[in-house]
Design an enzyme around this catalytic site. Structure first.
Site, mmCIF file in Angstrom:
data_model
loop_
_atom_site.group_PDB
_atom_site.id
_atom_site.type_symbol
_atom_site.label_atom_id
_atom_site.label_comp_id
_atom_site.label_asym_id
_atom_site.label_seq_id
_atom_site.Cartn_x
_atom_site.Cartn_y
_atom_site.Cartn_z
ATOM 1 N N ASP A 75 0.846 -1.197 0.000
ATOM 2 C CA ASP A 75 0.000 0.000 0.000
ATOM 3 C C ASP A 75 0.881 1.247 0.000
ATOM 4 O O ASP A 75 2.031 1.210 0.443
ATOM 5 C CB ASP A 75 -0.907 0.025 1.238
ATOM 6 C CG ASP A 75 -1.762 -1.219 1.359
ATOM 7 O OD1 ASP A 75 -2.584 -1.447 0.463
ATOM 8 O OD2 ASP A 75 -1.578 -1.964 2.340
ATOM 9 N N ASP A 77 0.566 5.123 1.348
ATOM 10 C CA ASP A 77 -0.228 6.044 2.159
ATOM 11 C C ASP A 77 0.327 7.451 2.071
ATOM 12 O O ASP A 77 1.540 7.662 1.945
ATOM 13 C CB ASP A 77 -0.235 5.592 3.620
ATOM 14 C CG ASP A 77 -0.885 4.223 3.807
ATOM 15 O OD1 ASP A 77 -1.697 3.843 2.946
ATOM 16 O OD2 ASP A 77 -0.564 3.544 4.798
ATOM 17 N N ASP A 159 3.323 5.125 15.885
ATOM 18 C CA ASP A 159 3.678 4.104 16.865
ATOM 19 C C ASP A 159 5.167 3.790 16.919
ATOM 20 O O ASP A 159 5.798 3.864 17.972
ATOM 21 C CB ASP A 159 2.868 2.825 16.621
ATOM 22 C CG ASP A 159 2.860 2.395 15.164
ATOM 23 O OD1 ASP A 159 3.627 2.946 14.349
ATOM 24 O OD2 ASP A 159 2.084 1.478 14.831
#
Length: 465
Positions: A75, A77, A159
């Site tokens: 993916d 992003d 994170d």
């Protein structure tokens, strides 16, 4: 590989270092290996259009990390200063999704680029102005996450350090706010900020740490690993539907076997699969071998681009907890197949309290297990009827898995392998040979009895007579 994954967090502890800066380390195109033509042209186009419209925009996270490691991203992003509504105003093919975490999906045929607005961390006592409700629960877990912020805020609330890298395809610069490039080079998974607080904000981060470590063959930095065991029970408070999605990511990414070992070592397996965790205690060798074999086969099929089904995966993960339950019901006088069905229903119902396995998977799980009681019953026309059963192949594969884990089946798997390959005459001979051998209960062949009406009794569809 597992030794490498664990060695990084078993050394003596030192005070954690803070890795977030308000100003990033900027790497020019000569200081990194990334090139804009490596990225999705649609993602690059989105960044360019948003920048032209006056917004900040970058490729971010996993796609930047993976490209630096020479891995093809799944993916691409984008992070931007534009709000979801402003993004949608710029792209006619954009759609806002989510409530807890609003995102924008921009569609280009089958490819979807996910665009997120820069987020900021929630203050500990933050309240939602619209609903007058706290955005955190009493344990510190974030319930809503639509507090927008600056690029610096966004980097701080991510994170892991390796996910706080921003790539600008226009200037071809990388912005590194948390020494992520350093940790990529040293192959370390490190949380940004205080690990205990970050895990409390979202306990699923513990699973993400394991997933990235297994996928990338990284170690978990010792300060990021230390709070995991004591905080592992917090996973019990995560919605079961969310845990289902996370477990699929853990075990269907091609690194399931290594993931399983780390989950067990860090005591994260028990809150996900409590019954199977108990089986690891009272029958450790068989349980560990069967689950490891199943996950290794899953990893191999994924690498070979073969289809995998979550039903078979969950059937294997839960199976070690099933035989003891079936035996208890049989000891109370219940016939084998009904005992299997009752135990399966009980086990799956309990498991769904932790992980919301959809019905489209729980039904085939039960059919795979049910087939394990039916496969030994081969006399008459039963063998041919079983071959025609749409779950035969899954049940047969599961039988071979049980045997490879050390379970004794008196050569049942080999018999079914030969039966599938035999012609009609050979199959009849194999069925006749069964008549002279003890059945699955260790007894010889039964004589048929006639009912009082003079007609022969037939076995029911559930195997009972």
């Amino acid at each position: 590989m597992l030794k490498k994954l664990f060695q990084s967090f078993r050394s003596p502890l030192r005070k954690p270092q803070q890795h977030v800066r308000t100003t990033p380390e900027v790497l020019s195109s000569s200081q990194h290996s990334l090139q804009r033509n490596q990225f999705s042209r649609y993602a690059v186009n989105i960044v360019e259009r948003l920048q032209t419209a006056g917004y900040q925009a970058y490729l971010v996270g996993g796609c930047v990390r993976d490209m630096m490691l020479g891995i093809t991203p799944k993916d691409f992003d984008v992070a931007t200063s534009a709000t979801p509504e402003q993004i949608r105003a710029e792209f006619r093919n954009a759609r806002i999704i989510g409530r807890r975490f609003k995102l924008v999906h921009i569609h280009f045929g089958r490819e979807i680029i996910e665009v997120a607005t820069f987020r900021a961390n929630h203050p500990i006592d933050d309240e939602d102005e619209d609903s007058n409700q706290s955005s955190r629960n009493e344990s510190g877990r974030i319930l809503r996450d639509n507090v927008y912020g600056t690029l610096e805020d966004d980097a701080q609330r991510r994170d892991f350090t390796i996910n706080a890298l921003y790539y600008d395809p226009v200037t071809e610069r990388v912005l590194d706010y948390a020494n992520g490039v350093h940790d990529i080079r040293n192959r370390l998974i490190r949380l940004i900020g205080d690990p205990q607080q970050r895990y409390k904000e979202d306990p699923v981060r513990m699973l993400r740490a394991v997933r990235f470590a297994a996928k990338l063959d990284f170690g978990i930095e010792k300060h990021s690993a230390t709070p995991i065991r004591p905080l592992a029970p917090m996973l019990r408070d995560i919605p079961s539907a969310r845990l289902f999605e996370e477990v699929l990511k853990l075990f269907l990414s091609g690194y399931a076997e290594a993931t399983f070992e780390m989950l067990v070592d860090l005591e994260l397996f028990e809150p996900l699969f409590p019954a199977s965790s108990k089986a690891l205690e009272y029958n450790p060798t068989y349980t560990h071998t069967l689950i490891s074999e199943a996950l290794a086969n899953t990893d191999l099929r994924i690498k070979q681009n073969k289809p995998v089904t979550p039903a078979f995966l969950f059937a294997a993960l839960l199976w070690p907890a099933l035989p003891a339950r079936v035996l208890r019901l049989q000891e109370r006088g219940m016939p084998p197949i009904p005992a299997m069905q009752e135990a399966a229903h009980e086990l799956i119902t309990e498991q769904c309290q932790r992980i919301a396995i959809p019905k489209r998977f729980t039904l085939p799980i039960r059919e795979i297990w049910d087939m394990q009681e039916r496969l030994p019953r081969r006399s008459g026309k039963r063998a041919d009827l079983l071959l025609e059963n749409p779950r035969f192949r899954a049940g047969y594969d599961f039988l071979l898995l049980r045997e490879s884990a050390g379970e004794e089946t008196d050569g049942l798997g080999e018999w079914w392998t030969e039966y599938q390959d035999a012609n009609d005459s050979g199959r009849r001979d194999m069925i006749r040979d069964l008549g002279s051998k003890p059945d699955a209960t260790g007894q010889g062949p039964r004589k048929r009895r006639r009912s009082s009406s003079g007609k022969r009794k037939r076995a029911g569809v559930d195997g009972s007579e």
